[in-house]
Design a protein around this motif. Structure first.
Motif, short mmCIF file in Angstrom:
data_model
loop_
_atom_site.label_atom_id
_atom_site.label_comp_id
_atom_site.label_asym_id
_atom_site.label_seq_id
_atom_site.Cartn_x
_atom_site.Cartn_y
_atom_site.Cartn_z
N MET B 1 52.67 -21.77 26.24
CA MET B 1 51.37 -21.41 27.09
C MET B 1 51.51 -20.23 27.90
O MET B 1 52.65 -19.88 28.46
CB MET B 1 50.84 -22.56 27.95
CG MET B 1 49.65 -22.46 28.69
SD MET B 1 49.43 -23.96 29.63
CE MET B 1 49.22 -25.23 28.49
N LYS B 2 50.60 -19.51 28.02
CA LYS B 2 50.85 -17.99 28.92
C LYS B 2 50.92 -18.15 30.43
O LYS B 2 50.24 -19.20 30.86
CB LYS B 2 49.44 -17.22 28.76
CG LYS B 2 49.64 -15.96 29.23
CD LYS B 2 48.61 -14.86 28.85
CE LYS B 2 48.65 -13.64 29.77
NZ LYS B 2 49.95 -13.23 29.97
N LYS B 3 51.94 -17.67 30.99
CA LYS B 3 52.20 -17.53 32.33
C LYS B 3 51.36 -16.60 33.05
O LYS B 3 51.51 -15.40 32.63
CB LYS B 3 53.74 -17.55 32.61
CG LYS B 3 54.51 -18.27 31.82
CD LYS B 3 54.36 -19.86 31.96
CE LYS B 3 55.57 -20.66 31.46
NZ LYS B 3 55.46 -22.14 31.54
N THR B 4 50.72 -16.80 34.29
CA THR B 4 50.13 -15.76 35.10
C THR B 4 50.83 -15.79 36.45
O THR B 4 50.89 -16.68 37.10
CB THR B 4 48.65 -16.00 35.08
OG1 THR B 4 48.02 -16.25 34.02
CG2 THR B 4 48.00 -14.90 35.85
N ILE B 5 51.13 -14.67 36.81
CA ILE B 5 51.99 -14.22 38.16
C ILE B 5 50.84 -14.08 39.34
O ILE B 5 49.97 -13.26 38.85
CB ILE B 5 52.77 -13.17 38.05
CG1 ILE B 5 53.67 -13.32 36.91
CG2 ILE B 5 53.46 -12.76 39.45
CD1 ILE B 5 54.63 -11.90 36.66
N ILE B 6 51.16 -15.03 40.31
CA ILE B 6 50.51 -14.95 41.50
C ILE B 6 51.04 -14.01 42.50
O ILE B 6 52.34 -14.34 42.94
CB ILE B 6 50.07 -16.08 42.17
CG1 ILE B 6 49.01 -16.71 41.39
CG2 ILE B 6 48.85 -15.69 43.48
CD1 ILE B 6 48.80 -18.26 41.55
N THR B 7 50.72 -12.70 42.93
CA THR B 7 51.30 -12.04 43.95
C THR B 7 50.59 -12.33 45.10
O THR B 7 49.16 -12.33 45.05
CB THR B 7 51.29 -10.51 43.73
OG1 THR B 7 52.19 -10.12 42.67
CG2 THR B 7 51.93 -9.85 44.74
N VAL B 8 50.98 -12.76 46.37
CA VAL B 8 50.40 -12.75 47.60
C VAL B 8 50.60 -11.72 48.54
O VAL B 8 51.89 -11.23 48.69
CB VAL B 8 50.59 -14.06 48.28
CG1 VAL B 8 51.97 -14.17 48.90
CG2 VAL B 8 49.65 -14.30 49.49
N ALA B 9 49.56 -11.08 49.00
CA ALA B 9 49.92 -9.73 49.83
C ALA B 9 49.14 -10.10 51.32
O ALA B 9 48.01 -10.45 51.74
CB ALA B 9 49.02 -8.68 49.39
N THR B 10 50.25 -10.73 52.24
CA THR B 10 49.63 -11.45 53.16
C THR B 10 49.25 -10.77 54.34
O THR B 10 48.43 -11.35 55.33
CB THR B 10 51.05 -12.34 53.79
OG1 THR B 10 51.97 -11.30 54.11
CG2 THR B 10 51.62 -13.08 52.83
N THR B 11 49.56 -9.43 54.55
CA THR B 11 49.16 -8.80 55.86
C THR B 11 48.60 -7.48 55.61
O THR B 11 47.65 -7.17 56.42
CB THR B 11 50.62 -8.75 56.68
OG1 THR B 11 51.29 -9.84 56.69
CG2 THR B 11 50.44 -8.24 58.01
N GLY B 12 49.13 -6.81 54.71
CA GLY B 12 48.71 -5.20 54.84
C GLY B 12 48.84 -4.34 55.98
O GLY B 12 49.71 -4.86 56.87
#
Lengths: 63, 279
Positions: B1-12
């Protein structure tokens, strides 16, 4: 680095309502128009420069 | 099954507590927020720092403190750290890189061109800086996340690939809907992907949409086989008229979309495999 929505802040010349339009919705017919009476707003500020201190009180015109 | 990466950009570098009281600002707040998002499914954390006044800073000590707090308080957290190189428009070429040299995160941002910034200033990434940064990132084992705000920046990456400043396989972050950059729409996302496929075949990619395009870009990323970035760096609103409660809220929504589509949310270990990281 990103910097969120670029807002343009308006006051309605008819009903004095405060509203804002995001530059990412610039092609929408509601852009820069009062969500209450439909009048074309008067620009009073923009993101990063002349940002109103009560910016969160401005209603978003996007659908 | 394809894996999708989640990146979190918390603050900027831009939102403050007055924009959303839930934006993490201090090293302690950022470290706890990263951990919270990792528990919700984020595999990568894109880090920015703030000074005492809440303005963006490239202070290496802030980055170090955040990493140390995360590692000390949450040794179980194996999230991939991705540090910005563009957290302060007044930073020097040296201060934009020193934290990469000293802390050696697995990833760092690489903004592949210059542009106007908020219709009022300049976001400068001149050739000398990009050549130096690319060479240093290779030497330090930091994978560049190539931030492309328009298709021209993808072409610029292809040039640096040919010159050896960047090394394949590249990983792109398509930054959609920022002022002065490409507007956020599915049509434009497809164009960015096709430009990348044409100029830099074999690359991986992620994307985000600021503001009103956030969901269109999220769904588009999953449907087109990319990865996704979410968080309050890009959006302080969860929906129209609704401030985000937390960065976790964004991560949880992305995870729901990924699973509903039939993909799996990539773990940090799987993200390392997909992106060819050194760990």
């Amino acid at each position: 680095m990103s910097w969120g929505v670029y807002w343009m802040f308006y006051r309605c010349p008819n009903c004095d309502k405060k509203f804002k339009s995001g530059a990412d919705t610039i092609t929408e017919p509601t852009f820069g128009r009062c969500p209450t009476c439909g009048a074309e707003g008067v620009l009073v500020g923009e993101s990063g420069k002349f940002n109103p201190p009560d910016a969160n009180d401005y209603e978003d015109t996007a659908d | 099954m394809k894996k999708t990466i989640i990146t979190v950009a918390t603050t900027g570098a831009w939102p403050k507590k007055e924009n959303n009281p839930n934006v993490p600002m201090t090293p302690g707040e950022i470290a706890e927020d990263v951990y919270d998002c990792w528990q919700a499914g984020a595999a990568i954390a894109h880090l920015h720092m703030r000074d005492e006044d809440g303005n963006g800073t490239m202070d290496v000590n802030k980055f170090r403190q955040t990493v140390e707090l995360l590692r000390k308080n949450h040794p179980d957290c194996d999230i991939v750290l991705n540090m910005t190189t563009s957290g302060d428009l007044n930073a020097t070429d040296e201060t934009r890189q020193i934290h990469l040299k000293e802390l050696r995160p697995e990833m760092g941002s690489y903004d592949c061109g210059s542009m106007n910034w908020l219709h009022s200033s300049l976001f400068l990434n001149p050739p000398k800086f990009l050549e130096e940064l690319g060479a240093n990132m290779q030497a330090w084992g930091v994978k560049p996340e190539i931030e492309a705000f328009d298709p021209g920046m993808i072409a610029n990456a292809a040039y640096y690939l040919k010159k050896g400043v960047l090394k394949a396989p590249l990983h792109f972050q398509f930054c959609m809907g920022c002022a002065n950059g490409i507007p956020g729409s599915l049509k434009n996302l497809l164009f960015m992907k096709e430009t990348m496929d044409s100029l830099c075949p074999g690359s991986t990619w992620s994307c985000f949409g600021v503001g009103h395009s956030a969901l269109e870009i999220l769904y588009g990323a999953v449907a087109l086989g990319g990865h996704i970035r979410v968080g309050m760096e890009d959006n302080v609103m969860y929906a129209k008229g609704q401030l985000a409660d937390s960065n976790r809220q964004f991560v949880e929504r992305a995870a729901r979309v990924i699973r509903e589509y039939g993909n799996e949310v990539a773990t940090p270990a799987e993200a390392r495999e997909i992106l060819g990281l050194r760990k």
